[in-house]
Motif scaffolding. Structure first.
Motif, PDB file in Angstrom:
ATOM      1  N   LYS A 156     -18.587  -1.780  -7.017  1.00  0.00           N
ATOM      2  CA  LYS A 156     -18.391  -3.201  -6.682  1.00  0.00           C
ATOM      3  C   LYS A 156     -19.258  -4.101  -7.567  1.00  0.00           C
ATOM      4  N   ALA A 157     -20.264  -3.525  -8.204  1.00  0.00           N
ATOM      5  CA  ALA A 157     -21.154  -4.314  -9.063  1.00  0.00           C
ATOM      6  C   ALA A 157     -20.534  -4.567 -10.437  1.00  0.00           C
ATOM      7  N   ILE A 158     -19.433  -3.884 -10.727  1.00  0.00           N
ATOM      8  CA  ILE A 158     -18.820  -3.966 -12.057  1.00  0.00           C
ATOM      9  C   ILE A 158     -17.639  -4.933 -12.022  1.00  0.00           C
ATOM     10  N   LEU A 159     -17.657  -5.897 -12.956  1.00  0.00           N
ATOM     11  CA  LEU A 159     -16.572  -6.876 -13.025  1.00  0.00           C
ATOM     12  C   LEU A 159     -15.392  -6.299 -13.820  1.00  0.00           C
ATOM     13  N   PRO A 160     -14.175  -6.761 -13.555  1.00  0.00           N
ATOM     14  CA  PRO A 160     -13.012  -6.217 -14.270  1.00  0.00           C
ATOM     15  C   PRO A 160     -12.936  -6.687 -15.731  1.00  0.00           C
ATOM     16  N   ASP A 161     -13.569  -7.841 -16.044  1.00  0.00           N
ATOM     17  CA  ASP A 161     -13.480  -8.348 -17.415  1.00  0.00           C
ATOM     18  C   ASP A 161     -14.462  -7.620 -18.328  1.00  0.00           C
ATOM     19  N   THR A 162     -14.281  -7.826 -19.627  1.00  0.00           N
ATOM     20  CA  THR A 162     -15.245  -7.330 -20.613  1.00  0.00           C
ATOM     21  C   THR A 162     -15.518  -8.437 -21.615  1.00  0.00           C
ATOM     22  N   LEU A 163     -16.562  -8.250 -22.406  1.00  0.00           N
ATOM     23  CA  LEU A 163     -16.805  -9.184 -23.502  1.00  0.00           C
ATOM     24  C   LEU A 163     -15.771  -8.898 -24.600  1.00  0.00           C
ATOM     25  N   GLU A 164     -15.745  -9.743 -25.610  1.00  0.00           N
ATOM     26  CA  GLU A 164     -14.783  -9.542 -26.711  1.00  0.00           C
ATOM     27  C   GLU A 164     -14.962  -8.200 -27.398  1.00  0.00           C
ATOM     28  N   ASP A 165     -16.178  -7.682 -27.452  1.00  0.00           N
ATOM     29  CA  ASP A 165     -16.422  -6.398 -28.122  1.00  0.00           C
ATOM     30  C   ASP A 165     -16.219  -5.216 -27.171  1.00  0.00           C
TER      31      ASP A 165
END
Lengths: 202, 134
Positions: free
Chosen positions: B67-76
């Motif tokens: 739950k601490a991890i967001l679904p998005d990522t940075l561009e890299d």
């Protein structure tokens, strides 16, 4: 048709004249909701990289979106910096480190602002920490939004300015000597970063 | 002398176990570690087209709570940790480098203990052999 073209040309000229002569806008940081401001200090060693942060950031900025010039000062409440571990925070506030009872604020005051490209400005200013002031040159990202229903729904009054910057300083340059027990746990070179929001009204 | 001999053997044995355990732990955490960027999502950041405000620089963390991890990522492609969730749940994310440094210290201590244990064992065994028995 010729007459209409003259009128349109005059209107465009007036608009351009108005834009070119737009006055700088004053922005106040920390006027409304404080939690949107974030100032951080990061120390990276082989043992751990930790980040101290605070939302107790205030200040006044002046920005001219047409001329792309600006000035201002940001003030950080030193005692409010939180690293996530109470004992470490206690040490950080002590006379061996930031001595926040004596030096209550960390400040940055811009002395020269030069537009680079896009949203990036090169800013030279006086950075003061632990009672010592040094001249720092850093890149700053500035974004300006005019007042709108969207900015109002986000809780801002007037135009909004977002300012982001990141630079490194050596604690030793500011009279802070890392005690022997902390060597290897705290880096002499730390990264200071700020993301702040100013509003032009209120 | 006999007690010292037994102590030496015990210290050496415990040191070997600690050495092996330390490397197993290091390997296990290394497998689980992922580089994340901590992100604090705010309405203000979204207003300016940002995913959120970056907290610190990207680090290799061991995160067991999905739950601490967001679904998005940075561009890299760097994964994102939800700083709001970490704060709300008093989670201080564990860094791989902290595990590695701690294991290195345990390894060094165990190696020194192993040397001390072996040296004690050999020294006391020689003394015991030299002592005439009745």
């Amino acid at each position: 048709m010729k007459h209409l073209n003259k009128i349109v040309a005059t209107l465009f000229t007036l608009a351009a004249f108005g834009a070119a002569n737009a006055a700088p806008i004053d922005f106040k940081i920390g006027a409304g909701n404080q939690t949107q401001q974030i100032a951080q200090v990061e120390s990276a060693t082989d043992l751990e990289t930790f980040t101290g942060r605070t939302d107790k950031v205030t200040g006044n900025l002046k920005f001219d979106p047409a001329k792309r010039t600006g000035s201002g000062k940001i003030v950080i409440d030193a005692a409010s910096i939180n690293t996530g571990i109470d004992l470490r925070d206690e040490h950080m506030r002590s006379p061996n480190w930031l001595d926040t009872a004596k030096f209550k604020t960390i400040t940055f005051e811009a002395t020269t602002v030069k537009f680079v490209k896009g949203n990036t400005f090169s800013v030279t200013g006086k950075f003061t920490m632990h009672g010592v002031t040094k001249t720092i040159k850093t890149n700053v990202e500035v974004k300006h939004l005019k007042e709108s229903a969207t900015t109002k729904s986000a809780g801002f009054k007037g135009d909004v300015l977002q300012v982001k910057s990141k630079f490194n300083v050596n604690l030793s340059d500011f009279g802070i000597k890392i005690p022997a027990p902390a060597k290897g746990k705290v880096s002499n070179s730390v990264t200071i970063s700020v993301t702040v929001y100013g509003q032009s009204k209120g | 002398m006999k007690i010292l001999n037994i102590l030496g053997i015990t210290v050496a044995a415990v040191a070997v176990i600690a050495l092996i355990a330390a490397q197993v732990i290091r390997a296990d955490y290394a497998k689980r570690a992922v580089v994340y960027q901590r992100i604090e999502q705010t309405e203000e950041a979204k207003l300016f087209g940002d995913l959120g405000t970056k907290i610190g620089s990207p680090q290799a963390f061991i995160i067991d709570d999905p739950k601490a991890i967001l679904p998005d990522t940075l561009e890299d492609g760097t994964k994102l940790l939800d700083e709001n969730y970490l704060k709300a749940n008093n989670i201080y994310p564990l860094q791989l480098k902290t595990i590695n440094e701690t294991v290195s210290m345990v390894t060094l201590g165990s190696a020194l203990a192993l040397v001390a244990g072996i040296a004690t064992t050999l020294f006391t065994r020689r003394k015991l052999r030299a002592t005439p028995s009745d």
